[in-house]
Write an enzyme that holds these catalytic residues in place. Sequence first.
Site, PDB file in Angstrom:
ATOM      1  N   LYS A 183      -6.745  -0.863  -5.180  1.00  0.00           N
ATOM      2  CA  LYS A 183      -8.223  -0.942  -5.176  1.00  0.00           C
ATOM      3  C   LYS A 183      -8.856   0.235  -5.898  1.00  0.00           C
ATOM      4  O   LYS A 183      -9.646   1.007  -5.333  1.00  0.00           O
ATOM      5  CB  LYS A 183      -8.776  -1.045  -3.753  1.00  0.00           C
ATOM      6  N   THR A 230     -10.397   8.437 -15.135  1.00  0.00           N
ATOM      7  CA  THR A 230      -9.745   8.819 -13.878  1.00  0.00           C
ATOM      8  C   THR A 230      -8.770   7.741 -13.409  1.00  0.00           C
ATOM      9  O   THR A 230      -7.636   8.044 -13.016  1.00  0.00           O
ATOM     10  CB  THR A 230     -10.813   9.092 -12.788  1.00  0.00           C
ATOM     11  N   ASP A 233      -1.696  -2.736  -4.036  1.00  0.00           N
ATOM     12  CA  ASP A 233      -3.094  -2.990  -3.652  1.00  0.00           C
ATOM     13  C   ASP A 233      -3.865  -1.657  -3.652  1.00  0.00           C
ATOM     14  O   ASP A 233      -4.269  -1.161  -2.618  1.00  0.00           O
ATOM     15  CB  ASP A 233      -3.070  -3.640  -2.262  1.00  0.00           C
ATOM     16  N   HIS A 238       0.912  -1.150   0.000  1.00  0.00           N
ATOM     17  CA  HIS A 238       0.000   0.000   0.000  1.00  0.00           C
ATOM     18  C   HIS A 238       0.949   1.197   0.000  1.00  0.00           C
ATOM     19  O   HIS A 238       1.292   1.727   1.054  1.00  0.00           O
ATOM     20  CB  HIS A 238      -0.872   0.025   1.260  1.00  0.00           C
ATOM     21  N   TYR A 292     -10.297 -13.708   9.776  1.00  0.00           N
ATOM     22  CA  TYR A 292      -9.223 -14.592   9.319  1.00  0.00           C
ATOM     23  C   TYR A 292      -9.687 -16.033   9.146  1.00  0.00           C
ATOM     24  O   TYR A 292     -10.421 -16.563   9.979  1.00  0.00           O
ATOM     25  CB  TYR A 292      -8.053 -14.571  10.307  1.00  0.00           C
ATOM     26  N   ALA A 313     -11.369   2.395  -8.062  1.00  0.00           N
ATOM     27  CA  ALA A 313     -12.841   2.311  -7.968  1.00  0.00           C
ATOM     28  C   ALA A 313     -13.515   3.498  -8.649  1.00  0.00           C
ATOM     29  O   ALA A 313     -14.575   3.941  -8.200  1.00  0.00           O
ATOM     30  CB  ALA A 313     -13.259   2.244  -6.502  1.00  0.00           C
TER      31      ALA A 313
HETATM   32  O1  S5P Z   1     -10.974  -8.205   1.118  1.00  0.00           O
HETATM   33  C1  S5P Z   1      -9.824  -7.839   1.322  1.00  0.00           C
HETATM   34  C2  S5P Z   1      -9.006  -7.398   0.282  1.00  0.00           C
HETATM   35  C3  S5P Z   1      -7.697  -7.048   0.563  1.00  0.00           C
HETATM   36  S1  S5P Z   1      -6.652  -6.727  -0.758  1.00  0.00           S
HETATM   37  N1  S5P Z   1      -9.300  -7.901   2.575  1.00  0.00           N
HETATM   38  C4  S5P Z   1      -8.033  -7.510   2.874  1.00  0.00           C
HETATM   39  O2  S5P Z   1      -7.625  -7.603   4.047  1.00  0.00           O
HETATM   40  N2  S5P Z   1      -7.213  -7.042   1.855  1.00  0.00           N
HETATM   41  C5  S5P Z   1      -5.842  -6.546   2.147  1.00  0.00           C
HETATM   42  O3  S5P Z   1      -5.068  -7.618   2.674  1.00  0.00           O
HETATM   43  C6  S5P Z   1      -5.784  -5.415   3.179  1.00  0.00           C
HETATM   44  O4  S5P Z   1      -5.817  -4.162   2.512  1.00  0.00           O
HETATM   45  C7  S5P Z   1      -4.463  -5.663   3.877  1.00  0.00           C
HETATM   46  O5  S5P Z   1      -3.417  -5.017   3.179  1.00  0.00           O
HETATM   47  C8  S5P Z   1      -4.232  -7.168   3.744  1.00  0.00           C
HETATM   48  C9  S5P Z   1      -4.586  -7.983   4.987  1.00  0.00           C
HETATM   49  O6  S5P Z   1      -3.702  -7.720   6.031  1.00  0.00           O
HETATM   50  P1  S5P Z   1      -3.701  -8.588   7.385  1.00  0.00           P
HETATM   51  O7  S5P Z   1      -2.692  -7.881   8.235  1.00  0.00           O
HETATM   52  O8  S5P Z   1      -5.082  -8.552   7.952  1.00  0.00           O
HETATM   53  O9  S5P Z   1      -3.266  -9.987   7.000  1.00  0.00           O
END
Ligand code: S5P
Length: 270
Positions: free
Chosen positions: A96, A103, A94, A64, A222, A98
């Site tokens: 995203k 643009t 990443d 990011h 998770y 939208a």
């Molecule tokens: O649905 C999503 C899509 C993305 S890309 N859920 C997410 O968590 N992400 C990304 O994955 C989020 O922006 C972050 O950078 C990463 C998850 O990080 P963690 O620390 O929770 O594993």
Amino acid sequence: MASVITSSYEKRLENHKSALARRLFSIMIEKQTNLCVSLDVSSKEELLGLVDSLGPYVCVFKTHIDIVDDFSYESVVDPLVALSKKHNFLIFEDRKFADIGSTVKSQYTSGTFHIARWAHITNAHALPGPGIVDGLKAGAKEAAPTGEDDARGLLLLAEMSSSGNLATGAYTEATVDLARANSDFVFGFIAMKKLGKPDEDFIIMTPGVGLDVKSDGLGQKYSTVDEVVSGGSDIVIVGRGIIGKGRDHVAEAIRYRSAGWSAYLARISN
Ligand code: S5P
């Protein structure tokens, strides 16, 4: 649920029509890893240090770039690209996207970050409709070099990991249709499981993966590596499970890489 792909990464490399996907599979096979580490850190020193120490264990690093406080192109992107050659991984910004096509094309190619110059992969929401893919495709063509090694690819966010998200049902299906219509550039999805027909080889990259906790208190949910890979995920995206405070980053990267590879081998042996 769509049936999962049980063929090997080798077989998929042979048949895939996206140059980016072929490059990604070849890295995964060579390094025996389906781990993408998510680098949500705000200092360039920390970012580049993690990339150098975890580089041997990952196929993709996800950034990011806009959360790096002390960003400059020369001091962050140039060394990151050099490390991607040293350790042979792809870079996924990443972002995203939208917005409307015109643009996003500018956001992708211009500004402070010039994402299309250095990020092999980026991602976008399907919400604005086909113009977003057209805009990004035009940006990739304009900004990136042309060799197979410089291929660019887009992931659409067909599903999300966060609790209560709206990317479900008909929205997810319409996102898959948008990918189908652009499979030269859209090589896969951010999703929690296999999407598309069995013979449609979309690469599924899955965030919200963690072996120790179930949530983060801010909506993140998770799943385990086994859960997502057995459901059709090809690449697990892990952030805080590896780079979280107090963790041994290298030991955790080795643990997640080994879990990801074993789960993949178990899936293809079924
Ligand atoms: O649905 C999503 C899509 C993305 S890309 N859920 C997410 O968590 N992400 C990304 O994955 C989020 O922006 C972050 O950078 C990463 C998850 O990080 P963690 O620390 O929770 O594993």
